[in-house]
Design an enzyme around this catalytic site. Structure first.
Site, PDB file in Angstrom:
ATOM      1  N   ASP A   1       0.867  -1.166   0.000  1.00 17.60           N
ATOM      2  CA  ASP A   1       0.000   0.000   0.000  1.00 17.60           C
ATOM      3  C   ASP A   1       0.917   1.233   0.000  1.00 17.60           C
ATOM      4  O   ASP A   1       2.102   1.111   0.308  1.00 17.60           O
ATOM      5  CB  ASP A   1      -0.854  -0.050   1.276  1.00 17.60           C
ATOM      6  CG  ASP A   1      -1.570   1.241   1.545  1.00 17.60           C
ATOM      7  OD1 ASP A   1      -2.190   1.783   0.616  1.00 17.60           O
ATOM      8  OD2 ASP A   1      -1.510   1.726   2.707  1.00 17.60           O
TER       9      ASP A   1
ATOM     10  N   ASP B   1      -0.290   5.055   0.910  1.00 16.15           N
ATOM     11  CA  ASP B   1      -0.588   6.048   1.954  1.00 16.15           C
ATOM     12  C   ASP B   1      -0.607   5.401   3.332  1.00 16.15           C
ATOM     13  O   ASP B   1      -1.392   4.483   3.585  1.00 16.15           O
ATOM     14  CB  ASP B   1      -1.930   6.737   1.668  1.00 16.15           C
ATOM     15  CG  ASP B   1      -1.850   7.585   0.421  1.00 16.15           C
ATOM     16  OD1 ASP B   1      -0.935   8.421   0.346  1.00 16.15           O
ATOM     17  OD2 ASP B   1      -2.678   7.401  -0.493  1.00 16.15           O
TER      18      ASP B   1
HETATM   19  C1  XBP Z   1      -5.549   6.085   1.256  1.00 18.70           C
HETATM   20  C2  XBP Z   1      -6.641   6.949   0.799  1.00 18.70           C
HETATM   21  C3  XBP Z   1      -6.407   8.005  -0.194  1.00 18.70           C
HETATM   22  C4  XBP Z   1      -5.712   9.263   0.226  1.00 18.70           C
HETATM   23  C5  XBP Z   1      -6.034  10.366  -0.764  1.00 18.70           C
HETATM   24  O1  XBP Z   1      -6.031   4.737   1.365  1.00 18.70           O
HETATM   25  O2  XBP Z   1      -7.767   6.758   1.145  1.00 18.70           O
HETATM   26  O3  XBP Z   1      -7.660   8.395  -0.607  1.00 18.70           O
HETATM   27  O4  XBP Z   1      -6.163   9.654   1.521  1.00 18.70           O
HETATM   28  O5  XBP Z   1      -5.711  10.041  -2.048  1.00 18.70           O
HETATM   29  P1  XBP Z   1      -5.084   3.455   1.252  1.00 18.70           P
HETATM   30  P2  XBP Z   1      -6.619  10.583  -3.292  1.00 18.70           P
HETATM   31  O6  XBP Z   1      -3.792   3.799   1.926  1.00 18.70           O
HETATM   32  O7  XBP Z   1      -5.837   2.396   1.999  1.00 18.70           O
HETATM   33  O8  XBP Z   1      -4.878   3.092  -0.185  1.00 18.70           O
HETATM   34  O9  XBP Z   1      -7.098  11.961  -2.941  1.00 18.70           O
HETATM   35  O10 XBP Z   1      -5.669  10.587  -4.456  1.00 18.70           O
HETATM   36  O11 XBP Z   1      -7.769   9.629  -3.514  1.00 18.70           O
HETATM   37 MG    MG Z   2      -2.957   3.024   3.618  1.00 21.29          MG
END
Ligand code: XBP
Ligand code: MG
Length: 232
Positions: free
Chosen positions: A8, A10
């Site tokens: 993953d 983020d």
């Molecule tokens: C991470 C997210 C993303 C970011 C924002 O989820 O939910 O939406 O917060 O990114 P994960 P965008 O780590 O579970 O993948 O604004 O580009 O959608």
């Molecule tokens: Mg994440």
């Protein structure tokens, strides 16, 4: 030994959510919306994955019709602000990530990404944190803007598996959130979780292992010894 590691982005590769939150708030200010997400607001809203989906939820909770707002344009502005912030200020990888990637590469394993965020944001993070484009770091990228449904649905993990050319039981996923863990497990992949700033305290039942940091796993040897839903 697993044949592929899927990360993953983020909260897992790096603590990015504060940079995302600031970019959302700056985009709201530029658009003159009068919206501002505090850390507490954001913690609650993060249970909705995806920036566009999160903004639509906030609009609904504020009594507005999301269709009446140009959410795609607002999200493009947010992405531009986020990528510029990473370029300007850089971002640190979470402890243990660089070592795991280097060890897996040396062992001939395949490396993938399965993320809710967009390709543009993965590219910005890769340049800022690794100093190299994402396609030089990873064999396959699967991003939220390429699948019909975001995490906790398994689609982005299934896409990563097919692009890597491995079966679910040949891969291990690395996540920081319950939504991410659910997506990996729905795709049949064993998942190691290390909670991040915003996901501390979530329910990680079903994880192969929950660790305070990816640097605590004992590298690939430590991972190979973990017993859980899958033997890895
Ligand atoms: C991470 C997210 C993303 C970011 C924002 O989820 O939910 O939406 O917060 O990114 P994960 P965008 O780590 O579970 O993948 O604004 O580009 O959608
Ligand atoms: Mg994440």
């Amino acid at each position: 030994m697993a044949e592929a590691l899927i990360f993953d982005v983020d909260g897992t590769l790096a603590e990015t959510e504060e940079a995302h939150r600031h970019a959302f708030n700056d985009a709201f200010a530029e658009a003159g919306l009068g919206w501002h997400w505090s850390r507490d607001d954001y913690r609650r809203l993060l249970t909705t994955t995806g920036g566009k989906e999160r903004m639509a939820r906030h609009a609904r909770e504020s009594g507005l019709d999301p269709e009446a707002l140009d959410i795609p344009a607002l999200h493009r502005a947010k992405t531009a602000l986020y990528t510029r912030a990473l370029q300007r200020h850089g971002i640190a990888l979470r402890p243990g990530i660089a070592a795991l990637i280097a060890e897996a590469r040396a062992a001939g394993m395949r490396l993938g990404i399965a993320t809710t965020t967009s390709r543009a944001n993965v590219e910005a993070l890769s340049l800022a944190a690794f100093g190299r484009p994402a396609d030089q770091m990873f064999d396959a990228l699967a991003c939220g803007d390429e699948v019909p449904v975001k995490k906790p649905a398994p689609h982005v993990y299934l896409l990563a598996l097919s692009r890597l050319g491995v079966w679910p039981d040949q891969a291990i996923a690395f996540e920081d959130s319950r939504n991410g863990l659910r997506a990996a497990r729905e795709a049949g992949i064993a998942c190691i979780v290390s909670p991040s700033l915003y996901t501390e305290g979530e329910d990680f039942a079903g994880a192969l292992c929950v660790t305070p940091g990816f640097d605590r796993l004992g590298g690939l040897q430590g991972i190979a010894k973990l017993k859980g839903p899958h033997h890895v």
